[in-house]
Design a protein around this motif. Sequence first.
Motif: not given
Length: 224
Positions: A1-15
């Motif tokens: 099963x693939x890992x799933x990563x939720x992220x924020x805006x690539x322009x702004x979300x440093x974390x």
Amino acid sequence: MALNLIIGNKNYSSWSLRPWIAMKVAGIPFAERVISLDDPHFKRTVMAISPAGKVPALADGEVHVWESLAILEYLADKFPDAKLWPDDPEARAHARAIAAEMHAGFVPLRRECPMNFWRPVKPRDLSPDAAANVERIDAMWTDCRAQFGAGGPFLFGRFGAADAMYAPVVARFTTYAVGVGPASRAYMEAMMGLAAWQEWKAAAVQEPWVLPEDEPDWPAVLKV
């Protein structure tokens, strides 16, 4: 099963950048979902994985992990061949210490220089506290390169978790034309030369969302 990563805006979300770039450079396969930080369904979507309701959030089947540093530790345990932490105990302890320092510190720099990939390179006056953050990071990077960097161009030679933690700082120093010493500058060039870095940046500058709180020249939105 693939890992799933939720992220924020690539322009702004440093974390969000931190685990994403670590997984890309390490060759760890995953599926990503980008959700804007101002999306009205943001909290509900993210809380399906992260009870904190913040990005990034990683799902590995029934295992849910949130917070950038915790995700990096999970990945290091699950994929030991990726060597996200140095093998040498002294170097590994040092890498964990500076990663934790990044996780908990440098608030003035973060506040005054939000990560913003599409802003043209333009200096910004820094407060004494933010300037002290820059001085500390420059000294830290220079020291890591001198003590542990013989095996490659990154903080501990090969790319690892500590580099992932400082990737947003490289972006900030670049965007705001922050002056650093030659060792730090060479390190920044190595980071920005990564294919993963270029992939993230290319996506960031094409995003449709504008968040005023992360636009340092607001109400102007400066784009390259």
